[in-house]
Scaffold this active site. Structure first.
Site, PDB file in Angstrom:
ATOM      1  N   ARG A 133     -30.746 124.928 -86.267  1.00 18.15           N
ATOM      2  CA  ARG A 133     -30.338 125.698 -85.094  1.00 18.15           C
ATOM      3  C   ARG A 133     -31.428 126.496 -84.408  1.00 18.15           C
ATOM      4  NH1 ARG A 133     -24.645 127.934 -87.034  1.00 18.15           N
ATOM      5  NH2 ARG A 133     -23.811 125.848 -87.022  1.00 18.15           N
ATOM      6  N   HIS A 135     -26.355 130.510 -81.830  1.00 19.40           N
ATOM      7  CA  HIS A 135     -25.834 129.146 -81.820  1.00 19.40           C
ATOM      8  C   HIS A 135     -26.317 128.492 -80.538  1.00 19.40           C
ATOM      9  CE1 HIS A 135     -23.249 125.683 -82.061  1.00 19.40           C
ATOM     10  NE2 HIS A 135     -22.857 126.062 -83.260  1.00 19.40           N
ATOM     11  N   ALA A 161     -14.011 129.640 -86.914  1.00 17.99           N
ATOM     12  CA  ALA A 161     -14.949 128.618 -87.391  1.00 17.99           C
ATOM     13  C   ALA A 161     -14.436 127.244 -86.984  1.00 17.99           C
ATOM     14  CB  ALA A 161     -15.093 128.718 -88.905  1.00 17.99           C
ATOM     15  N   GLU A 196     -20.183 137.225 -94.519  1.00 18.79           N
ATOM     16  CA  GLU A 196     -21.300 137.357 -93.577  1.00 18.79           C
ATOM     17  C   GLU A 196     -22.002 138.712 -93.671  1.00 18.79           C
ATOM     18  OE1 GLU A 196     -20.515 135.750 -89.720  1.00 18.79           O
ATOM     19  OE2 GLU A 196     -22.296 136.685 -88.860  1.00 18.79           O
ATOM     20  N   GLU A 203     -23.776 117.861 -89.533  1.00 20.02           N
ATOM     21  CA  GLU A 203     -24.229 118.834 -88.535  1.00 20.02           C
ATOM     22  C   GLU A 203     -25.742 118.986 -88.625  1.00 20.02           C
ATOM     23  OE1 GLU A 203     -21.860 122.272 -89.528  1.00 20.02           O
ATOM     24  OE2 GLU A 203     -20.241 121.634 -88.227  1.00 20.02           O
ATOM     25  N   ARG A 236     -29.791 130.135 -91.449  1.00 20.80           N
ATOM     26  CA  ARG A 236     -28.671 129.530 -92.177  1.00 20.80           C
ATOM     27  C   ARG A 236     -28.443 128.085 -91.770  1.00 20.80           C
ATOM     28  NH1 ARG A 236     -22.902 129.003 -90.948  1.00 20.80           N
ATOM     29  NH2 ARG A 236     -23.448 129.847 -88.913  1.00 20.80           N
ATOM     30  N   ALA A 273     -13.911 135.801 -97.081  1.00 17.06           N
ATOM     31  CA  ALA A 273     -14.484 136.491 -98.252  1.00 17.06           C
ATOM     32  C   ALA A 273     -13.479 137.481 -98.820  1.00 17.06           C
ATOM     33  CB  ALA A 273     -15.780 137.202 -97.855  1.00 17.06           C
ATOM     34  N   HIS A 301     -24.650 134.451 -82.989  1.00 19.52           N
ATOM     35  CA  HIS A 301     -23.611 133.755 -83.737  1.00 19.52           C
ATOM     36  C   HIS A 301     -23.446 134.270 -85.163  1.00 19.52           C
ATOM     37  CE1 HIS A 301     -21.039 130.385 -84.744  1.00 19.52           C
ATOM     38  NE2 HIS A 301     -21.860 129.983 -85.699  1.00 19.52           N
TER      39      HIS A 301
HETATM   40  P1  FAD Z   1     -14.678 137.710 -91.098  1.00 16.96           P
HETATM   41  O1  FAD Z   1     -13.978 136.429 -91.255  1.00 16.96           O
HETATM   42  O2  FAD Z   1     -15.409 137.990 -89.903  1.00 16.96           O
HETATM   43  O3  FAD Z   1     -13.703 138.887 -91.458  1.00 16.96           O
HETATM   44  C1  FAD Z   1     -14.100 140.228 -91.242  1.00 16.96           C
HETATM   45  C2  FAD Z   1     -12.927 141.138 -91.511  1.00 16.96           C
HETATM   46  O4  FAD Z   1     -13.388 142.470 -91.643  1.00 16.96           O
HETATM   47  C3  FAD Z   1     -11.873 141.169 -90.414  1.00 16.96           C
HETATM   48  O5  FAD Z   1     -10.595 141.181 -91.019  1.00 16.96           O
HETATM   49  C4  FAD Z   1     -12.096 142.519 -89.732  1.00 16.96           C
HETATM   50  O6  FAD Z   1     -10.951 143.090 -89.167  1.00 16.96           O
HETATM   51  C5  FAD Z   1     -12.537 143.334 -90.923  1.00 16.96           C
HETATM   52  N1  FAD Z   1     -13.294 144.535 -90.582  1.00 16.96           N
HETATM   53  C6  FAD Z   1     -14.507 144.640 -90.018  1.00 16.96           C
HETATM   54  N2  FAD Z   1     -14.859 145.926 -89.900  1.00 16.96           N
HETATM   55  C7  FAD Z   1     -13.840 146.661 -90.412  1.00 16.96           C
HETATM   56  C8  FAD Z   1     -13.589 148.040 -90.557  1.00 16.96           C
HETATM   57  N3  FAD Z   1     -14.463 148.984 -90.163  1.00 16.96           N
HETATM   58  N4  FAD Z   1     -12.412 148.436 -91.095  1.00 16.96           N
HETATM   59  C9  FAD Z   1     -11.477 147.527 -91.478  1.00 16.96           C
HETATM   60  N5  FAD Z   1     -11.670 146.201 -91.368  1.00 16.96           N
HETATM   61  C10 FAD Z   1     -12.841 145.779 -90.846  1.00 16.96           C
HETATM   62  N6  FAD Z   1     -19.373 129.154 -90.586  1.00 16.96           N
HETATM   63  C11 FAD Z   1     -19.285 127.988 -91.258  1.00 16.96           C
HETATM   64  O7  FAD Z   1     -19.667 127.914 -92.427  1.00 16.96           O
HETATM   65  N7  FAD Z   1     -18.778 126.887 -90.644  1.00 16.96           N
HETATM   66  C12 FAD Z   1     -18.342 126.881 -89.358  1.00 16.96           C
HETATM   67  O8  FAD Z   1     -17.867 125.889 -88.862  1.00 16.96           O
HETATM   68  C13 FAD Z   1     -18.456 128.102 -88.621  1.00 16.96           C
HETATM   69  N8  FAD Z   1     -18.080 128.149 -87.323  1.00 16.96           N
HETATM   70  C14 FAD Z   1     -18.084 129.347 -86.688  1.00 16.96           C
HETATM   71  C15 FAD Z   1     -17.617 129.422 -85.380  1.00 16.96           C
HETATM   72  C16 FAD Z   1     -17.535 130.631 -84.724  1.00 16.96           C
HETATM   73  C17 FAD Z   1     -17.028 130.710 -83.324  1.00 16.96           C
HETATM   74  C18 FAD Z   1     -17.962 131.811 -85.395  1.00 16.96           C
HETATM   75  C19 FAD Z   1     -17.881 133.142 -84.714  1.00 16.96           C
HETATM   76  C20 FAD Z   1     -18.470 131.744 -86.676  1.00 16.96           C
HETATM   77  C21 FAD Z   1     -18.537 130.516 -87.327  1.00 16.96           C
HETATM   78  N9  FAD Z   1     -19.025 130.420 -88.635  1.00 16.96           N
HETATM   79  C22 FAD Z   1     -18.954 129.238 -89.298  1.00 16.96           C
HETATM   80  C23 FAD Z   1     -19.410 131.617 -89.376  1.00 16.96           C
HETATM   81  C24 FAD Z   1     -18.242 132.034 -90.286  1.00 16.96           C
HETATM   82  O9  FAD Z   1     -17.033 131.842 -89.610  1.00 16.96           O
HETATM   83  C25 FAD Z   1     -18.345 133.485 -90.705  1.00 16.96           C
HETATM   84  O10 FAD Z   1     -19.625 133.766 -91.176  1.00 16.96           O
HETATM   85  C26 FAD Z   1     -17.347 133.769 -91.830  1.00 16.96           C
HETATM   86  O11 FAD Z   1     -16.068 133.364 -91.445  1.00 16.96           O
HETATM   87  C27 FAD Z   1     -17.352 135.235 -92.158  1.00 16.96           C
HETATM   88  O12 FAD Z   1     -16.286 135.493 -93.030  1.00 16.96           O
HETATM   89  P2  FAD Z   1     -16.104 136.951 -93.602  1.00 16.96           P
HETATM   90  O13 FAD Z   1     -14.962 136.894 -94.530  1.00 16.96           O
HETATM   91  O14 FAD Z   1     -17.392 137.449 -94.107  1.00 16.96           O
HETATM   92  O15 FAD Z   1     -15.772 137.853 -92.328  1.00 16.96           O
HETATM   93  C1  SIN Z   2     -20.305 124.982 -85.551  1.00 13.94           C
HETATM   94  O1  SIN Z   2     -19.214 124.441 -85.715  1.00 13.94           O
HETATM   95  O2  SIN Z   2     -21.208 124.550 -84.848  1.00 13.94           O
HETATM   96  C2  SIN Z   2     -20.548 126.242 -86.266  1.00 13.94           C
HETATM   97  C3  SIN Z   2     -20.911 125.916 -87.638  1.00 13.94           C
HETATM   98  C4  SIN Z   2     -21.510 127.112 -88.302  1.00 13.94           C
HETATM   99  O3  SIN Z   2     -21.677 128.166 -87.706  1.00 13.94           O
HETATM  100  O4  SIN Z   2     -21.843 126.954 -89.485  1.00 13.94           O
END
Ligand code: FAD
Ligand code: SIN
Length: 530
Positions: free
Chosen positions: A288, A241, A45, A373, A113, A384, A15, A349
């Protein structure tokens, strides 16, 4: 020390980086990331990113699947619009250099999925997030308008509160002027002024004892906006998850992607019985919440700490080619996924709720946008659908950038903001005061506010949380800030929001399942035509 940029982005996941790259042509950008630029939920992810591509899939089918998973609480207009923006955002990711697997005929190799009626998941092996993070990080680091501050911890967003206004009683629109950010090298909190601030701080997994999320996921952005009196929504809906690798001492838990069940893997209980049919006719591919609860029930009945995922009937070469990361990880633990069952258990998760935003990612606070997120956009509702969150993070990041870049010229920096003062504070005498409170918090949330809830458990959780909150507030007021102390404070705020909203919901719905309210009947077999 003061820093100024037109746009301040808190978070370097999908994001944050999508937003940063898209606003960069319109002004200067600062990205702060609390550890390294690449340590994000995005990076872990596995399964992929959902988007409608080939017939017989249609937007209507993806909308339908999302609404069914969301259990009546999605905003249908938001769902429709985000899904329709899917193909364009996939193209943006490809243009930024992200690779997605293709079949020998050159078409994308789309996976399926749980909860999806069609194959529509773009993926790169079983490490899609790693690939997206890699590509966007490269773009960000080469962009002359973007400056990245790694290991910088955002403590609070700056609002009129810091000019002495009471945001509770004064009849004013709350405005955001940037953030106070802890620079660990100097141990000083610096003032990062911005015309527009974007929160992309990701999830909250670490408020629970067992989670798939890396340790950065402590709900910081949600807590910051809550403290600044911004609107937060839907926090009761925490997704577990179903299949995290059960490996007792490993934190975070390694994920076994849902795509494996899409590829034919079967869940078995300790007796070796395939059990999903007892719970849902979609079996392993039910949404899920249903699969996680089914596993939880099987574990409670047998008294075991995990169930099994069985891939032993799947053709080994294809299995290893699709899931090389999981194959290697399991092999390192002595598990050969082509022959052995994989021990799995549910783990926290994803949070479906967060900072309330409109279709453009605008929060209830002026000049503050948010995405990924950490937001409640209306896409996920009560649960979700798999692989919809990367889609949401990318689409909303793009949309907020379009909106913010039009606004930025009309906004001035707020130079009269005072710098942070840590007068009268000192270093906390012992770290154990913080680490022990965090462990207790995680135990409370896991035991009382997990997959299955009750009024009794939630009341108990709230009482215990009150004690931790009072002790931590007292510590915070007399201590210089540190990332650990701030994360504890944020995790307490977020836990409070989860419990409060869960207590307010007098029903079982989606991810919020309480034994005090019988679950309503679900309708999931309605077919959608092409
Ligand atoms: P993130 O990618 O979590 O980035 C957060 C950022 O904020 C990081 O850089 C962190 O350092 C920073 N931050 C946080 N707090 C602070 C602070 N106080 N000060 C400075 N920086 C801060 N979703 C899917 O759609 N498909 C998938 O296959 C999938 N698989 C997943 C597998 C796993 C193991 C996990 C954990 C999640 C998965 N998800 C998946 C969910 C998805 O990855 C996340 O919801 C998404 O990547 C979140 O992106 P984001 O940019 O919101 O935050
Ligand atoms: C997974 O690969 O099962 C995670 C997918 C998701 O969190 O959307």
């Amino acid at each position: 020390m003061r820093k100024e940029a037109d746009f301040l982005v808190i978070g370097s996941g999908l994001a944050g980086m999508m937003f940063a790259l898209k606003v960069a042509p319109y002004g200067t950008v600062h990205i702060v990331s609390k550890t390294s630029i690449e340590e994000t939920n995005t990076r872990y992810a596995q399964g992929g990113i959902a988007s409608v591509t080939y017939s017989p899939d249609t937007y209507e089918k993806h909308v339908h699947d999302t609404l069914i998973a969301g259990d009546g609480l999605c905003n249908e207009e938001v769902v429709r619009s985000i899904i329709k923006d899917g193909p364009a955002i996939i193209q943006d990711l490809i243009d930024f250099g992200a690779n997605f697997d293709k079949r020998p005929d050159g078409e994308f190799d789309l996976a399926r999925e749980g909860g999806h009626s069609e194959h529509r998941i773009f993926h790169f092996q079983d490490r899609t997030g790693y690939e997206i993070q890699r590509a966007l990080t490269e773009q960000v680091l080469h962009n002359p308008n973007i400056k990245v501050f790694e290991n910088h911890f955002a403590v609070d967003i700056i609002t009129q509160h810091h000019l002495g206004y009471s945001l509770v009683t004064d009849d004013i629109d709350i405005e955001c002027y940037g953030a106070y950010v802890l620079n660990p090298k100097t141990s000083k909190v610096e003032t990062f002024l911005a015309k527009i601030t974007y929160i992309a701080t990701g999830g909250i997994g670490n408020v629970y004892h067992t989670t798939t999320n890396p340790t950065i996921a402590t709900g910081d952005g949600i807590a910051m906006v809550y403290r600044a009196k911004g609107l937060i929504d839907n926090m009761e809906f925490v997704q577990f998850h179903p299949t995290a690798l059960y490996n007792r001492n490993e934190r975070p838990s390694f994920l076994i992607t849902e795509a494996m069940r899409g590829y034919g893997a079967i869940l078995r209980n300790q007796k070796g019985e395939a059990f999903m049919e007892k719970y849902d006719s979609r079996k392993e591919l039910a949404p899920r919440d249903i699969v996680a609860r089914a596993i939880d029930t099987e574990m409670k009945v047998s008294g075991d700490e995990h169930v099994w995922l069985d891939c032993s009937h799947i053709e080994p070469q294809g299995l290893i080619a699709h899931f090389p990361n999981i194959y290697e990880k399991c092999k390192s633990l002595g598990i050969d996924i082509t022959k052995d069952y994989i021990p799995v258990a549910p783990a926290a998760h994803f949070v479906c709720g967060g900072i309330k935003v409109n279709r453009k990612g605008r929060t209830s606070i002026k000049h503050l946008y948010a995405g990924g997120e950490s937001v409640a956009s209306g896409l996920h509702g009560a649960n979700r659908l798999a692989s919809n969150s990367l889609l949401e993070a990318a689409v909303l990041g793009h949309r907020s950038a379009v909106a913010a870049s039009k606004k930025v010229e009309t906004i001035q920096f707020k130079h009269e903001i005072p710098d942070w003062s840590d007068e009268g504070t000192s270093h906390p005498e012992e770290m154990v005061l913080i680490t022990q409170e965090f462990k207790e918090l995680q135990q409370i949330m896991s035991n009382y506010v997990g997959i299955v809830r009750s009024n009794l458990r939630m009341n108990r959780a709230l009482e215990r949380l009150g004690i931790i909150w009072r002790e931590t507030k007292e510590l915070y007021d007399r201590s210089t800030v540190s990332p650990q102390l701030c994360e504890l404070r944020n995790a307490i705020n977020v836990s409070y929001l989860i419990i409060k909203m869960a207590k307010q919901r007098k029903e079982s719905r989606g991810l919020h399942f309480t034994i005090d309210y019988p679950q309503k009947l679900k309708i999931f077999d309605k077919k959608v035509s092409n």
